[in-house]
Design an enzyme around this catalytic site. Structure first.
Site, mmCIF file in Angstrom:
data_model
loop_
_atom_site.group_PDB
_atom_site.id
_atom_site.type_symbol
_atom_site.label_atom_id
_atom_site.label_comp_id
_atom_site.label_asym_id
_atom_site.label_seq_id
_atom_site.Cartn_x
_atom_site.Cartn_y
_atom_site.Cartn_z
ATOM 1 N N SER A 91 -18.926 53.609 23.759
ATOM 2 C CA SER A 91 -19.090 53.158 25.402
ATOM 3 C C SER A 91 -17.832 52.614 25.977
ATOM 4 C CB SER A 91 -20.151 52.124 25.446
ATOM 5 O OG SER A 91 -19.723 50.946 24.547
ATOM 6 N N ASP A 145 -20.769 42.982 31.002
ATOM 7 C CA ASP A 145 -22.249 42.695 30.295
ATOM 8 C C ASP A 145 -21.469 42.168 28.936
ATOM 9 O OD1 ASP A 145 -21.425 44.781 28.512
ATOM 10 O OD2 ASP A 145 -23.070 46.133 29.321
ATOM 11 N N HIS A 163 -19.077 44.710 27.098
ATOM 12 C CA HIS A 163 -18.260 45.688 27.823
ATOM 13 C C HIS A 163 -17.496 44.960 28.797
ATOM 14 C CE1 HIS A 163 -21.579 48.319 26.527
ATOM 15 N NE2 HIS A 163 -20.588 48.840 26.025
#
Ligand SMILES: *[C@@H]1O[C@H](CO)[C@@H](O)[C@H](O)[C@H]1NC(C)=O
Ligand SMILES: *[C@@H]1O[C@H](CO)[C@@H](O)[C@H](O)[C@H]1NC(C)=O
Ligand SMILES: *[C@@H]1O[C@H](CO)[C@@H](O)[C@H](O)[C@H]1NC(C)=O
Length: 354
Positions: free
Chosen positions: A46, A326, A329
């Site tokens: 991610s 978040d 990340h």
């Protein structure tokens, strides 16, 4: 839970000290050749995914509010590492693999992004293509002549993974005495993956060292976002040292400096420290260890909604002041800071100096 976690981490700390650390500083770079890199191929998780994980939070609000202005598959409010690396090469961010059949041929010009949130070098808790499978996708396109030998020679591959592998290992309660073995097998597999990408003729390959996982809000929440957890960071540190050595070996093996490392480990640490220092002088600034977007209760997360669709998360007032978006990340600002911190490695890439 907290005590349990703490004692698990202390144990990790002890065990990790038993891992041999023969690795020193990176060897001084030598001049290689001039290169112009005009395509980017991306593999990993991610941190570099720009839209391959349909139905994940990255495709739901409030992801993407800063860029592109709506959720579009980035695990951030805006740009992620891939976008900054593409901007460094002065090319458009490569399209996500998932979009390859829905865009025009001209959109394949800048390479392709195979990275997928939640993925790892091995199988993780999240379904989706691991690193091996992502490279298989790439190989298929090469076999179909979507990219030529010359294309590949003038390409940069960006590889970033391992965080989800460690998260999976720890959540599955893999015995901590197996951690050094697990780390070694991860690095061995990653080396094979890097070699495979190089074997296709890709000109340069940049691999991310592991971010300090103990600084992720998921860990720092246990300290009320005051401190990183050193014991977890030691896992990242050890991994990064082993990876540095592995990359050095790969370059020696092929007799050319094809591989470089992007030191996310120190980039995260130094930028977080800088932001903490700035905040000590100006307390209204955001705490870099606190995520901008958080669930309202511990069962909620950034992006969660209730049965009626009402949001169950809060977003900070100034995402552009945050480091983390978040629990896992960086925000666009966080990535921008990290990008600034890895300029030296990147400049060497553009000048062909290794
Ligand atoms: C495809 O290329 C066009 C022209 O460069 C660009 O405007 C568009 O944003 C691209 N699409 C994607 C999905 O990147
Ligand atoms: C990656 O996934 C594929 C498909 O599930 C599997 O066959 C392969 O063994 C996996 N590779 C690694 C290194 O775990
Ligand atoms: C891990 O497994 C061991 C043995 O099954 C158990 O005693 C321990 O409580 C588990 N730890 C966690 C964090 O679940």
């Amino acid at each position: 839970m907290e005590n349990h976690a703490q004692s698990l981490f202390s144990l990790l700390l002890l065990l990790l000290f038993t891992i041999s650390r023969e690795v020193g500083a990176q060897a001084p770079f030598r001049v290689y050749d001039d290169c112009s890199l005009s395509k980017l191929f991306v593999f990993g998780d991610s941190y570099v995914d720009t839209g391959n994980f349909q139905n994940s939070p990255s495709f739901k609000p409030p992801y993407g509010t800063t860029f592109p202005g709506k959720p579009a598959g980035r695990f951030s409010d805006g740009y992620v590492l891939t976008d900054y690396i593409a901007s460094f090469l002065k090319i458009q961010s490569p399209i996500p693999y998932n979009m390859r059949d829905t865009v025009g041929k001209s959109n394949l010009t800048y390479g392709m992004n195979f990275a997928r949130g939640g993925s790892g070098i091995f199988k993780t808790l999240v379904d989706g293509p691991n690193m091996t499978t992502q490279i298989d996708f790439f190989q298929n396109l090469i076999q179909q002549n979507v990219y030529t030998k010359q294309d590949l020679q003038s390409s940069l591959a960006l590889v970033n993974a391992a965080g989800n592998d460690y998260a999976t290992f720890l959540l599955r309660n893999g015995s901590t005495k197996d951690l050094p073995f697990f780390m070694k097998s991860l690095i061995d597999q990653l080396s094979l993956d890097l070699k495979r990408i190089q074997s296709f003729g890709v000109g340069k390959i940049a691999v991310g060292l592991l971010e300090p996982m103990g600084c992720l809000p998921q860990a720092t929440v246990f300290t009320s976002y005051k401190n990183c957890m050193d014991a977890i960071n030691l896992v990242s540190y050890s991994h990064s040292q082993m990876l540095l050595q592995a990359v050095k070996n790969l370059n020696q093996e092929i007799g050319k400096q094809v591989f470089i490392t992007l030191d996310l480990y120190n980039a995260f640490l130094s930028k977080i420290a800088e932001m903490q220092k700035a905040r000590a002088a100006k307390p209204t600034l955001m705490n870099p260890l606190e995520p901008c977007c958080v669930g309202v209760s511990k069962d909620d997360f950034c992006g969660s909604v209730d049965e009626k669709g009402a949001k169950k998360y809060n977003v900070c007032e100034k995402p552009e002041e945050s480091f983390f978006w978040d629990n896992f990340h960086p925000s666009q600002n966080g990535w921008h800071q990290v990008y600034n911190a890895i300029q030296t490695s990147l400049q060497q890439l553009s000048q062909g100096k290794f």
